[in-house]
Design a protein around this motif. Structure first.
Motif, PDB file in Angstrom:
ATOM      1  N   SER A 237       1.011  -1.084   0.436  1.00 22.09           N
ATOM      2  CA  SER A 237       0.376  -0.133  -0.165  1.00 22.09           C
ATOM      3  C   SER A 237       1.043   1.058  -0.124  1.00 22.09           C
ATOM      4  O   SER A 237       0.182   1.975   0.217  1.00 22.09           O
ATOM      5  CB  SER A 237      -1.325  -0.089   1.185  1.00 22.09           C
ATOM      6  N   THR A 238       1.983   0.833  -0.093  1.00 21.35           N
ATOM      7  CA  THR A 238       3.133   2.375  -0.466  1.00 21.35           C
ATOM      8  C   THR A 238       3.742   2.426  -1.617  1.00 21.35           C
ATOM      9  O   THR A 238       3.799   1.582  -2.279  1.00 21.35           O
ATOM     10  CB  THR A 238       4.144   2.647   0.414  1.00 21.35           C
ATOM     11  N   ALA A 239       4.117   3.228  -2.319  1.00 26.55           N
ATOM     12  CA  ALA A 239       4.971   3.758  -3.255  1.00 26.55           C
ATOM     13  C   ALA A 239       6.364   4.353  -2.714  1.00 26.55           C
ATOM     14  O   ALA A 239       6.166   5.438  -1.577  1.00 26.55           O
ATOM     15  CB  ALA A 239       4.180   4.542  -4.090  1.00 26.55           C
ATOM     16  N   ARG A 240       6.841   4.563  -3.322  1.00 32.53           N
ATOM     17  CA  ARG A 240       8.779   5.141  -3.213  1.00 32.53           C
ATOM     18  C   ARG A 240       9.462   5.700  -4.217  1.00 32.53           C
ATOM     19  O   ARG A 240       9.466   4.774  -5.099  1.00 32.53           O
ATOM     20  CB  ARG A 240       9.797   3.147  -2.030  1.00 32.53           C
ATOM     21  N   VAL A 241       9.721   6.712  -4.101  1.00 33.15           N
ATOM     22  CA  VAL A 241      10.300   7.392  -5.024  1.00 33.15           C
ATOM     23  C   VAL A 241      12.038   7.616  -4.662  1.00 33.15           C
ATOM     24  O   VAL A 241      12.677   7.504  -3.817  1.00 33.15           O
ATOM     25  CB  VAL A 241       9.959   8.665  -5.182  1.00 33.15           C
ATOM     26  N   TYR A 242      13.060   6.839  -5.474  1.00 33.80           N
ATOM     27  CA  TYR A 242      14.000   6.981  -5.793  1.00 33.80           C
ATOM     28  C   TYR A 242      14.965   7.778  -6.715  1.00 33.80           C
ATOM     29  O   TYR A 242      14.780   8.351  -7.679  1.00 33.80           O
ATOM     30  CB  TYR A 242      13.995   5.550  -5.918  1.00 33.80           C
ATOM     31  N   ASN A 243      16.482   7.979  -6.236  1.00 29.82           N
ATOM     32  CA  ASN A 243      17.835   8.783  -7.337  1.00 29.82           C
ATOM     33  C   ASN A 243      17.487   7.678  -8.266  1.00 29.82           C
ATOM     34  O   ASN A 243      17.905   7.029  -8.023  1.00 29.82           O
ATOM     35  CB  ASN A 243      18.292   9.218  -6.581  1.00 29.82           C
ATOM     36  N   ALA A 244      17.331   7.749  -9.363  1.00 31.94           N
ATOM     37  CA  ALA A 244      17.793   6.493 -10.193  1.00 31.94           C
ATOM     38  C   ALA A 244      19.224   6.368 -10.021  1.00 31.94           C
ATOM     39  O   ALA A 244      19.404   5.326 -10.751  1.00 31.94           O
ATOM     40  CB  ALA A 244      17.008   6.825 -11.619  1.00 31.94           C
ATOM     41  N   SER A 245      19.703   7.003 -10.574  1.00 33.41           N
ATOM     42  CA  SER A 245      21.390   7.442 -10.410  1.00 33.41           C
ATOM     43  C   SER A 245      22.755   6.776  -9.076  1.00 33.41           C
ATOM     44  O   SER A 245      23.876   6.642  -9.839  1.00 33.41           O
ATOM     45  CB  SER A 245      22.372   9.297 -11.175  1.00 33.41           C
ATOM     46  N   THR A 246      21.793   7.106  -7.850  1.00 41.49           N
ATOM     47  CA  THR A 246      22.202   6.682  -6.721  1.00 41.49           C
ATOM     48  C   THR A 246      21.772   5.991  -6.555  1.00 41.49           C
ATOM     49  O   THR A 246      22.235   4.894  -5.476  1.00 41.49           O
ATOM     50  CB  THR A 246      22.207   7.992  -6.331  1.00 41.49           C
ATOM     51  N   GLY A 247      20.802   5.278  -6.330  1.00 41.50           N
ATOM     52  CA  GLY A 247      19.666   4.510  -5.666  1.00 41.50           C
ATOM     53  C   GLY A 247      19.277   5.285  -4.091  1.00 41.50           C
ATOM     54  O   GLY A 247      18.705   3.575  -3.542  1.00 41.50           O
ATOM     55  N   THR A 248      19.684   5.468  -3.869  1.00 43.96           N
ATOM     56  CA  THR A 248      19.160   6.449  -2.627  1.00 43.96           C
ATOM     57  C   THR A 248      17.542   7.088  -2.204  1.00 43.96           C
ATOM     58  O   THR A 248      17.040   6.977  -3.731  1.00 43.96           O
ATOM     59  CB  THR A 248      19.486   7.970  -2.036  1.00 43.96           C
ATOM     60  N   THR A 250      13.758   8.302  -2.042  1.00 42.36           N
ATOM     61  CA  THR A 250      13.876  10.294  -2.054  1.00 42.36           C
ATOM     62  C   THR A 250      12.887   9.830  -0.732  1.00 42.36           C
ATOM     63  O   THR A 250      12.705  11.198  -0.177  1.00 42.36           O
ATOM     64  CB  THR A 250      12.988  10.786  -3.200  1.00 42.36           C
ATOM     65  N   SER A 251      11.583   9.136  -1.614  1.00 42.73           N
ATOM     66  CA  SER A 251      10.698   9.726  -0.654  1.00 42.73           C
ATOM     67  C   SER A 251       9.477   8.598  -0.088  1.00 42.73           C
ATOM     68  O   SER A 251      10.097   7.848  -1.228  1.00 42.73           O
ATOM     69  CB  SER A 251       9.252  11.204  -0.711  1.00 42.73           C
ATOM     70  N   VAL A 252       8.779   8.488   0.617  1.00 47.24           N
ATOM     71  CA  VAL A 252       7.802   7.671   0.972  1.00 47.24           C
ATOM     72  C   VAL A 252       6.299   8.164   0.668  1.00 47.24           C
ATOM     73  O   VAL A 252       5.913   8.422   1.466  1.00 47.24           O
ATOM     74  CB  VAL A 252       7.827   6.636   2.095  1.00 47.24           C
ATOM     75  N   LEU A 253       5.691   7.548   0.007  1.00 47.65           N
ATOM     76  CA  LEU A 253       4.321   7.720  -0.367  1.00 47.65           C
ATOM     77  C   LEU A 253       3.289   7.038   0.143  1.00 47.65           C
ATOM     78  O   LEU A 253       3.149   5.610  -0.213  1.00 47.65           O
ATOM     79  CB  LEU A 253       3.549   7.573  -1.661  1.00 47.65           C
ATOM     80  N   SER A 254       3.078   7.043   1.840  1.00 51.95           N
ATOM     81  CA  SER A 254       2.043   6.495   2.357  1.00 51.95           C
ATOM     82  C   SER A 254       0.854   6.922   2.845  1.00 51.95           C
ATOM     83  O   SER A 254       0.793   8.611   2.936  1.00 51.95           O
ATOM     84  CB  SER A 254       2.686   6.497   3.744  1.00 51.95           C
ATOM     85  N   GLY A 255      -0.449   6.217   2.954  1.00 53.31           N
ATOM     86  CA  GLY A 255      -1.233   6.690   2.930  1.00 53.31           C
ATOM     87  C   GLY A 255      -2.369   6.248   2.110  1.00 53.31           C
ATOM     88  O   GLY A 255      -4.086   5.673   2.631  1.00 53.31           O
ATOM     89  N   HIS A 256      -2.454   4.598   1.186  1.00 57.93           N
ATOM     90  CA  HIS A 256      -3.115   4.059   0.586  1.00 57.93           C
ATOM     91  C   HIS A 256      -3.456   3.345   1.937  1.00 57.93           C
ATOM     92  O   HIS A 256      -2.408   2.553   2.753  1.00 57.93           O
ATOM     93  CB  HIS A 256      -2.672   3.233  -0.770  1.00 57.93           C
ATOM     94  N   VAL A 257      -4.762   2.078   2.026  1.00 58.93           N
ATOM     95  CA  VAL A 257      -4.862   1.186   2.756  1.00 58.93           C
ATOM     96  C   VAL A 257      -5.764  -0.008   2.339  1.00 58.93           C
ATOM     97  O   VAL A 257      -5.719  -0.634   2.636  1.00 58.93           O
ATOM     98  CB  VAL A 257      -6.480   1.368   3.965  1.00 58.93           C
ATOM     99  N   GLY A 258      -5.199  -0.239   0.925  1.00 63.94           N
ATOM    100  CA  GLY A 258      -4.748  -1.184  -0.072  1.00 63.94           C
ATOM    101  C   GLY A 258      -3.986  -1.074  -1.598  1.00 63.94           C
ATOM    102  O   GLY A 258      -3.033  -0.388  -1.599  1.00 63.94           O
ATOM    103  N   GLU A 259      -3.811  -2.487  -1.872  1.00 62.10           N
ATOM    104  CA  GLU A 259      -2.540  -2.431  -2.587  1.00 62.10           C
ATOM    105  C   GLU A 259      -2.499  -1.384  -4.117  1.00 62.10           C
ATOM    106  O   GLU A 259      -3.726  -1.126  -4.133  1.00 62.10           O
ATOM    107  CB  GLU A 259      -2.105  -3.937  -2.997  1.00 62.10           C
ATOM    108  N   ILE A 260      -1.115  -1.013  -4.348  1.00 66.13           N
ATOM    109  CA  ILE A 260      -1.209  -0.197  -5.014  1.00 66.13           C
ATOM    110  C   ILE A 260      -0.747  -0.448  -6.365  1.00 66.13           C
ATOM    111  O   ILE A 260       0.176  -1.419  -6.727  1.00 66.13           O
ATOM    112  CB  ILE A 260      -0.560   0.720  -4.637  1.00 66.13           C
ATOM    113  N   SER A 261      -1.041  -1.315  -7.688  1.00 63.49           N
ATOM    114  CA  SER A 261      -1.278  -1.977  -8.991  1.00 63.49           C
ATOM    115  C   SER A 261      -0.515  -1.070  -9.983  1.00 63.49           C
ATOM    116  O   SER A 261      -0.140  -0.887 -10.802  1.00 63.49           O
ATOM    117  CB  SER A 261      -2.004  -1.907  -8.694  1.00 63.49           C
ATOM    118  N   LYS A 262      -1.201   0.677 -10.235  1.00 61.84           N
ATOM    119  CA  LYS A 262      -0.289   1.707 -10.971  1.00 61.84           C
ATOM    120  C   LYS A 262       0.132   2.753 -10.310  1.00 61.84           C
ATOM    121  O   LYS A 262      -0.580   3.201  -9.952  1.00 61.84           O
ATOM    122  CB  LYS A 262      -1.354   1.998 -11.734  1.00 61.84           C
TER     123      LYS A 262
END
Length: 328
Positions: A237-248, A250-262
């Motif tokens: 139920s979360t999404a995660r944003v990463y820096n593509a060149s370092t793999g670090t 960036t943020s966690v997108l938290s708030g949904h209460v069910g799986e995120i399919s897209k």
């Protein structure tokens, strides 16, 4: 549509969108009036995968559980070609950016490349040992990546049909794959709860990063338009944003209460949308992780969402049989 939707897709200008459905049709809609412009009828089973040939938008491709792909004129609704060759259901398809080739992926473990002008098979991409569930062309249209339930992704030369890279390292089925804009990196999401970033710029296929942190299956992955960031969506139920060149992270997108399919960035890279089984779609600021909007109104899970190119309209497709347009 009289049965649930499978997918929705904007043309580049955003004035039209298409929906696929279990009712065996694909419909073309006017975004501004919500009027149905065309119903593309002819498939004998579920229309599962759909696409416009953006940026042109004059063709629609539909992939069906009837094992065929059809190519349509998006202005007249005429079926130009029925592409026959797969032995089982077609579950993914895409046009190359030049709109000269359609790729289809199937439960028969192969992908086919088809000539848009003639409707003829160009190549059959054989090598996976399980179904192909994801396809993505690079920017130049000369390579394509396929993601499979055999736990690998493969890169193919579009001109010759030869496999140039096998990306192996995941411990579970692959759900999603994508090239970055520069076409030197590929991301793959897997039910092993990870996303891997692969460098294919040399002849080697090196996993640069294994992005961990999700506690359940990764169901979708996407780069932003420049390739500087990527986002992963999960059954946790979360999404995660990463820096593509370092793999670090960036943020966690938290708030949904069910799986995120897209999950998807807008073209500008300033927003991310997520579609969830909790019946909502959320709009996020990717770098702070702030939720900007929760789009509520669907009465069943949302499995498809898309921004238009301008980034001011969103379409969502739901199991409640409806598609909604949200204006920014």
């Amino acid at each position: 549509h009289i049965l649930p939707l499978t997918n929705c897709f904007f043309n580049k200008s955003g004035d039209k969108f298409i929906t696929g459905s279990y009712d065996r049709t694909c419909k073309v809609w006017d975004t501004n009036t919500c009027e149905e412009l065309l119903s593309l009828d002819g498939h004998k089973n579920v229309v599962y995968a759909i696409a416009f040939n953006n940026p042109y938008g004059n063709r629609v491709a539909t992939g069906s559980f009837d094992k065929t792909c059809r190519l349509w004129d998006s202005n007249t609704g005429e079926c130009l070609y029925t592409l026959v060759g797969h032995f089982t259901e077609i579950v993914c398809l895409c046009f190359n950016p030049q709109s000269t080739v359609i790729a289809t992926g199937s439960m028969d473990n192969t992908a086919h490349l088809w000539d848009v002008e003639t409707g003829k098979t160009i190549h059959t991409l054989a090598g996976h040992s399980a179904e192909i569930v994801s396809l993505s062309f690079n920017t130049f249209g000369d390579r394509i990546v396929t993601g499979s339930f055999d736990h690998t992704a493969r890169v193919w030369d579009v001109r010759t049909g030869a496999c140039s890279h096998i990306l192996s390292g995941h411990k579970g089925e692959i759900s999603s794959t994508q090239f970055n804009y520069a076409s030197d990196l590929i991301i793959s999401g897997s039910i092993d709860k990870t996303c891997q970033v692969w460098d294919i710029s040399s002849g080697k296929s090196k996993s640069m990063f294994v992005l961990r942190g999700h506690t359940d299956e990764v169901l979708d992955v996407s780069f932003n338009s420049t390739g500087s960031s990527l986002v992963t969506a999960s059954a946790d139920s979360t999404a995660r944003v990463y820096n593509a060149s370092t793999g670090t992270l960036t943020s966690v997108l938290s708030g949904h209460v069910g799986e995120i399919s897209k999950v998807a960035f807008n073209a500008q890279g300033s927003k991310v949308i997520t579609a969830s089984s909790d019946k909502t779609c959320r709009v996020w600021e990717p770098y702070s992780g702030d939720c900007l909007q929760t789009l509520e109104g669907h009465t069943d899970e949302i499995f498809s969402c898309a921004f238009n190119y301008e980034g001011d309209s969103i379409i969502t497709g739901s199991k409640d049989n409806t598609c909604r347009i949200w204006k920014g």
